[in-house]
Design a protein around this motif. Structure first.
Motif, PDB file in Angstrom:
ATOM      1  N   ASP A  51     107.194  18.728  67.022  1.00 42.77           N
ATOM      2  CA  ASP A  51     107.759  19.944  67.605  1.00 42.77           C
ATOM      3  C   ASP A  51     108.797  19.567  68.659  1.00 42.77           C
ATOM      4  O   ASP A  51     108.440  19.179  69.767  1.00 42.77           O
ATOM      5  N   PRO A  52     110.099  19.671  68.352  1.00 48.10           N
ATOM      6  CA  PRO A  52     111.126  19.293  69.328  1.00 48.10           C
ATOM      7  C   PRO A  52     111.067  20.104  70.616  1.00 48.10           C
ATOM      8  O   PRO A  52     111.377  19.587  71.685  1.00 48.10           O
ATOM      9  N   LYS A  53     110.654  21.380  70.530  1.00 53.84           N
ATOM     10  CA  LYS A  53     110.564  22.184  71.749  1.00 53.84           C
ATOM     11  C   LYS A  53     109.487  21.650  72.682  1.00 53.84           C
ATOM     12  O   LYS A  53     109.660  21.631  73.898  1.00 53.84           O
ATOM     13  N   LYS A  58     115.767  22.438  73.968  1.00 53.00           N
ATOM     14  CA  LYS A  58     115.954  23.881  73.895  1.00 53.00           C
ATOM     15  C   LYS A  58     116.667  24.298  72.607  1.00 53.00           C
ATOM     16  O   LYS A  58     116.263  25.239  71.940  1.00 53.00           O
ATOM     17  N   ASP A  59     117.733  23.601  72.263  1.00 50.37           N
ATOM     18  CA  ASP A  59     118.505  23.929  71.062  1.00 50.37           C
ATOM     19  C   ASP A  59     118.923  22.622  70.389  1.00 50.37           C
ATOM     20  O   ASP A  59     120.091  22.237  70.413  1.00 50.37           O
ATOM     21  N   PRO A  60     117.941  21.917  69.777  1.00 52.09           N
ATOM     22  CA  PRO A  60     118.214  20.550  69.332  1.00 52.09           C
ATOM     23  C   PRO A  60     118.953  20.459  68.003  1.00 52.09           C
ATOM     24  O   PRO A  60     118.767  21.279  67.101  1.00 52.09           O
ATOM     25  N   ILE A  61     119.803  19.438  67.914  1.00 50.71           N
ATOM     26  CA  ILE A  61     120.352  18.964  66.649  1.00 50.71           C
ATOM     27  C   ILE A  61     119.570  17.718  66.274  1.00 50.71           C
ATOM     28  O   ILE A  61     119.434  16.799  67.085  1.00 50.71           O
ATOM     29  N   LEU A  62     119.048  17.676  65.048  1.00 52.27           N
ATOM     30  CA  LEU A  62     118.299  16.507  64.602  1.00 52.27           C
ATOM     31  C   LEU A  62     119.253  15.453  64.046  1.00 52.27           C
ATOM     32  O   LEU A  62     120.225  15.769  63.368  1.00 52.27           O
ATOM     33  N   VAL A  63     118.952  14.188  64.338  1.00 48.44           N
ATOM     34  CA  VAL A  63     119.741  13.058  63.858  1.00 48.44           C
ATOM     35  C   VAL A  63     118.772  12.082  63.192  1.00 48.44           C
ATOM     36  O   VAL A  63     117.724  11.768  63.758  1.00 48.44           O
ATOM     37  N   ALA A  64     119.093  11.615  61.981  1.00 49.20           N
ATOM     38  CA  ALA A  64     118.188  10.748  61.235  1.00 49.20           C
ATOM     39  C   ALA A  64     118.865   9.429  60.877  1.00 49.20           C
ATOM     40  O   ALA A  64     120.070   9.394  60.602  1.00 49.20           O
TER      41      ALA A  64
END
Length: 356
Positions: A51-53, A58-64
């Protein structure tokens, strides 16, 4: 009619389910030691949640990212030393996340071998867990594949997968990289995890074994010295990023200083790197001399002592250097950004006379 054929088992085919279960039990506490906010590091399920929150975004961009250790694994296998390549595996992924401004959140590994050695497997995963602790990310799962007939005795392969996050609008590189910006170089811990096909060829041509004394590291065996794990730059670079001192980062992997720095530069500029700004570490001097590797080839194959290049505004360079140093990094001012002339190469390493 009597049937003399005996029933076969998976073990008869070369796969030991009990060994696999023993490995899972051995590594559960290792994974648990990497737990962080946002997720759990338990193993054994069919998937893992994060859970990024809950991790504070707050308003995440995911990077893989995904990567491996390459033929450095052959050195580990021949030296029978497996406790550090897991750190390399994590480093190769998470260092690629932080150059995009992302904080690593979780990590998964893929470990494949012909016949499972529980002791070696546990040592490998212990290294992975240590890398995750250094990076501040959770080891949430992975796959162990025992595949008889696919790998020679004692051989194995490793791959890693990591996901990180950055707040929307805070990704790197910034759009304002421009002429006059300063280049900082953060010291590497050694060869890291690139160029080992050439390293192994140089060792072979010199008639050395990995049990031989290391010509460049007094008191150490060659295999031990060459297996020095890749440095993880996550915490130091995140601190400098969050202080607003960094415009761009380049992780110096395959392609060295020549090929990696241009990946974070706009077309109109060139990174001019002064090769006399730092001393070439002994391992690279030995590789250059023993292999007859010319300076330009060294700069496009190895990190040559600089594992991460930082681009920052001239008026932020001192702050960036202070923050990185306070987090344990050795930092050099290695050059600057200038305007590009025509289609010249975007990364130029000058003054390499002392590299021979």
């Amino acid at each position: 009619m009597k049937n003399d054929k005996q029933g076969l088992t998976y073990r008869d085919a070369g796969v030991d389910i009990d060994a696999g279960e023993a490995l899972v039990e051995a590594i559960k506490p290792l994974a648990k030691s990497t737990a962080r906010s946002g997720g759990a590091a338990g193993l054994g399920g069919f998937g893992a949640l994060f859970d990024p929150k809950a991790a504070g975004f707050k308003d995440p961009i995911l990077v893989a990212t995904t990567d491996g250790v390459g033929t450095k694994l052959k050195v580990a296998i021949e030296a029978n030393k497996h406790d550090t390549v897991g750190i390399d595996l994590v480093a190769m992924c998470v260092n690629d996340l932080v150059v995009q401004g992302a904080e690593p959140l979780f990590f998964l590994d893929y470990f494949a071998t012909g016949k499972l050695d529980v002791a070696a497997g546990t040592a490998i995963v212990a290294g992975i867990a240590e890398g995750c602790r250094q990076a501040g990310c959770a080891l949430v799962g992975g796959e162990t594949a025992e595949m008889p007939g696919m790998y020679s005795k004692g051989d194995y392969d490793l791959a890693g997968f990591s996901v990180g996050a950055a707040e929307r609008g805070e990704l790197l590189p910034k759009e304002d990289v421009s002429a006059g910006d300063v280049l900082l170089g953060i010291a590497s811990s050694g060869v890291h995890s690139n160029g080992y096909s050439l390293v192994r060829r140089i060792v072979e041509r010199g008639g050395l074994s990995y049990d031989s004394p290391a010509p460049f590291a007094p008191g150490a065996k060659l295999g031990e010295a060459l297996l020095e794990p890749t440095r993880i730059y996550v915490k130091s670079c995140l601190a400098a990023i969050r202080a607003g001192t960094i415009k761009a980062l380049a992780h110096i992997t395959g392609g060295g200083l020549i090929e990696n720095v241009p990946r974070v530069l706009p077309e109109a500029v060139v990174a001019e790197i002064d090769g006399s700004a730092w001393s070439l570490p002994p391992v690279f001097k030995w590789l250059a001399k023993e292999g007859g590797v010319v300076a330009h080839e060294m700069a496009r194959t190895f990190n040559c002592g600089i594992g991460m290049v930082v681009v920052c505004a001239a008026d932020k360079a001192e702050d960036a250097e202070r923050i990185l140093t306070s987090h344990g990094e050795t930092v050099y001012r290695i050059g600057h950004i200038r305007a590009r002339n025509g289609d010249e190469a975007q990364s130029q390493v000058l003054h390499q006379d002392g590299w021979a």
